[in-house]
Enzyme design. Structure first.
Site, PDB file in Angstrom:
ATOM      1  N   LEU A   1       9.669 -13.267  16.371  1.00 25.19           N
ATOM      2  CA  LEU A   1      10.884 -14.098  16.458  1.00 25.19           C
ATOM      3  C   LEU A   1      10.598 -15.562  16.139  1.00 25.19           C
ATOM      4  CD1 LEU A   1      12.664 -12.523  19.571  1.00 25.19           C
ATOM      5  CD2 LEU A   1      13.119 -12.115  17.150  1.00 25.19           C
TER       6      LEU A   1
ATOM      7  N   ASN B   1       2.326 -14.562  18.363  1.00 24.63           N
ATOM      8  CA  ASN B   1       1.738 -15.549  17.433  1.00 24.63           C
ATOM      9  C   ASN B   1       2.721 -16.672  17.104  1.00 24.63           C
ATOM     10  OD1 ASN B   1       3.255 -13.741  15.877  1.00 24.63           O
ATOM     11  ND2 ASN B   1       1.886 -13.832  14.113  1.00 24.63           N
TER      12      ASN B   1
ATOM     13  N   ASP C   1      -1.692  -9.575  17.797  1.00 27.01           N
ATOM     14  CA  ASP C   1      -1.124  -9.213  16.494  1.00 27.01           C
ATOM     15  C   ASP C   1      -1.037 -10.392  15.528  1.00 27.01           C
ATOM     16  OD1 ASP C   1       0.243  -7.307  14.686  1.00 27.01           O
ATOM     17  OD2 ASP C   1       1.844  -8.776  14.886  1.00 27.01           O
TER      18      ASP C   1
ATOM     19  N   HIS D   1       1.174  -1.010  13.378  1.00 29.10           N
ATOM     20  CA  HIS D   1       1.353  -0.864  11.916  1.00 29.10           C
ATOM     21  C   HIS D   1       0.261  -0.064  11.179  1.00 29.10           C
ATOM     22  CE1 HIS D   1      -1.133  -4.458  12.178  1.00 29.10           C
ATOM     23  NE2 HIS D   1      -0.116  -5.263  12.418  1.00 29.10           N
TER      24      HIS D   1
ATOM     25  N   ASP E   1       8.029  -4.529  12.529  1.00 28.94           N
ATOM     26  CA  ASP E   1       7.156  -5.660  12.199  1.00 28.94           C
ATOM     27  C   ASP E   1       7.954  -6.736  11.457  1.00 28.94           C
ATOM     28  OD1 ASP E   1       5.013  -7.341  12.154  1.00 28.94           O
ATOM     29  OD2 ASP E   1       3.740  -6.106  10.873  1.00 28.94           O
TER      30      ASP E   1
HETATM   31  O1  DOR Z   1       2.521  -9.131   7.476  1.00 25.42           O
HETATM   32  C1  DOR Z   1       2.291  -9.567   8.585  1.00 25.42           C
HETATM   33  N1  DOR Z   1       2.996 -10.611   9.089  1.00 25.42           N
HETATM   34  N2  DOR Z   1       1.323  -9.002   9.299  1.00 25.42           N
HETATM   35  C2  DOR Z   1       0.898  -9.520  10.458  1.00 25.42           C
HETATM   36  O2  DOR Z   1       0.010  -8.969  11.050  1.00 25.42           O
HETATM   37  C3  DOR Z   1       1.496 -10.777  10.970  1.00 25.42           C
HETATM   38  C4  DOR Z   1       2.852 -10.980  10.445  1.00 25.42           C
HETATM   39  C5  DOR Z   1       3.350 -12.370  10.651  1.00 25.42           C
HETATM   40  O3  DOR Z   1       3.249 -12.904  11.762  1.00 25.42           O
HETATM   41  O4  DOR Z   1       3.910 -12.945   9.697  1.00 25.42           O
HETATM   42 ZN    ZN Z   2       3.232  -8.049  13.429  1.00 23.73          ZN
END
Ligand code: DOR
Ligand code: ZN
Length: 431
Positions: A66, A97, A155, A235, A308
């Site tokens: 988000l 993250n 992640d 994933h 994801d």
């Molecule tokens: O494609 C991705 N985007 N893989 C990830 O593991 C992190 C994510 C992101 O936070 O943009």
């Molecule tokens: Zn992710």
């Protein structure tokens, strides 16, 4: 206030419901499922005609981003939850993250409070395994749990240290919180930017071998078996990952896993022409991997379909491939992609799809959601799985437009999204 959903085909394997039924919602709670008489209909009753449509438990997403706090220019809790609702999701779990990283009580509480204020679906934060997601020191896992985190994960990054992961598993069992692993061996990934194979060779781009994912999957399975603590693999994208997990499940290892729509729909060929919208981590793989992912979904090796949802700003995608950000904005295409590529070709039944998009994610995260049991909060999604539409990223409710599915003709439209008895999407319109 009452809501009466009339005449839809209700599917909920958890309560063995598979047929035409009415559903009554009173004060946000499901109070009756069956043949409900029209006598209840009065001015205080919102009647929804669901004839010819499927009525499902609200979709639950075990994995999204988000971007709030810190990256609100990509997405925030308001825009992200509105995008989720438009896609039929009523509950979503967001990854840590952010900036600051959700590795402490105050960030978790910030997300929960902001979601209560600005969110239109239920939001469940996931805390970081390691402080700052640096992979050096464990976060205060008990503190995260008591603040409301439903899982822990680093992640976006792998946890490099096997012994830190072992300790994370040991602590997680003390606090009864799910551990989600992003599997990537960074030395083998070695700054690759797409799947290693024919297409990376043609395009002259540095490849990421499948082994980068598979080695970590193997490590996590060994640690889960050793500690006897459950682990959830995020994933999953490769054939051998699926095989390893299948084998571990046979051995009785407490492992669950998810894949995402892009891994059962697209191959690395989607990156041709240096298409950065198809750049994602783990990367899109080869045809044999796509086939193995579908097989894993069919035989139950893969428990969950997660989005994801990884929104990015146009400026982070509209640059050269090797510099572009990884990720796909997935909320508004996940359900129709699953219908079009799994249900319509006969790989999964609607009931199995409900298991993978409602029941299992809810169970793995301990959410008490994902089912239409009487007495539960009314989280319900009403869909037409025959209606066709063309994906138009300009119409996304997300702030982001980064999707490789723009222009795809898909089946499966969301007519209603109902969250805690409140209609958030009505007749395909997000309110
Ligand atoms: O494609 C991705 N985007 N893989 C990830 O593991 C992190 C994510 C992101 O936070 O943009
Ligand atoms: Zn992710």
């Amino acid at each position: 206030m009452r809501v009466l959903i009339k005449g839809g085909y209700v599917i909920d394997p958890k309560t063995n419901t598979d047929g035409v039924n009415d559903i009554l919602i009173e004060d946000g709670i499901i109070t009756e499922i069956g043949n409900i008489s029209d006598e209840l209909v009065d001015l205080n009753c919102d009647v929804i005609d669901a004839k010819g449509k499927y009525v499902l438990p609200g979709l639950v997403d075990a994995h999204c981003h988000l971007r709030d706090p810190g990256f609100e220019y990509k997405e925030d809790i308001e825009s992200g939850t509105r995008s989720a609702a438009a896609g039929g999701f009523t509950s979503i779990a967001c990854m840590p993250n952010t900036n600051p990283v959700a590795d402490n009580e105050s960030v978790i509480r910030y997300i929960i409070n902001k979601a209560k204020q600005d969110g239109v679906v239920n939001v469940y934060p996931i805390g970081a395994i390691s402080k700052g997601q640096k992979g050096e020191e464990l976060s205060e896992i008990g503190e995260l749990k008591f603040a409301g985190a439903v899982a822990i994960s680093d992640d976006g990054k792998p946890l490099k240290s096997a012994s830190l992961m072992k300790r994370a598993l040991e602590y997680s069992s003390m606090f009864d919180i799910t551990v989600i692993s992003h599997c990537e061996e960074m030395d083998i990934a070695d700054e690759g930017v797409m799947n290693e194979g024919y297409w990376s060779t043609i395009m002259g781009l540095k490849g990421i071998p499948s082994a980068a994912e598979e080695i970590m999957v193997a490590r996590e399975l060994i640690l889960a078996e050793y500690t006897k603590v459950p682990i959830h693999i995020a994933h999953v994208s490769t054939e051998l990952s699926v095989d390893l997990i299948r084998h571990a499940k046979k051995r009785g290892v407490k492992v669950t896993c998810e894949t995402c729509p892009h891994y059962f729909v697209l191959t690395d060929e989607a990156c041709a022409g240096f298409n950065t919208y198809a750049k994602v981590n783990p990367p899109l793989r080869a045809k044999k991997d796509v086939e193995a992912i579908i097989e894993g979904l069919k035989d139950g090796t893969i428990d969950v379909i997660a989005t994801d949802h990884a929104p990015h700003h146009e400026d982070e995608k509209n640059i050269e491939f090797s510099l572009a950000a990884n990720g796909i904005a997935g909320f508004e295409t996940a359900f129709p992609l699953a219908v079009t590529y799994l249900v319509k070709p006969g790989h999964l039944t609607m009931s199995q799809l409900v298991e993978k998009m409602c029941i299992n994610p809810s169970k793995i995260l301990g959410l008490n959601k994902g089912s239409l049991e009487i007495g539960r909060n009314a989280d319900i999604t009403i869909v037409d799985i025959d209606e066709e539409f063309v994906v138009d990223v300009k119409k996304f409710k997300s702030k982001a437009r980064n999707s490789p599915f723009n222009g795809f003709k898909l089946k499966g439209t969301v007519y209603y999204t109902i969250v805690n008895g409140k209609v958030v999407v009505r007749e395909k319109v997000l309110l």
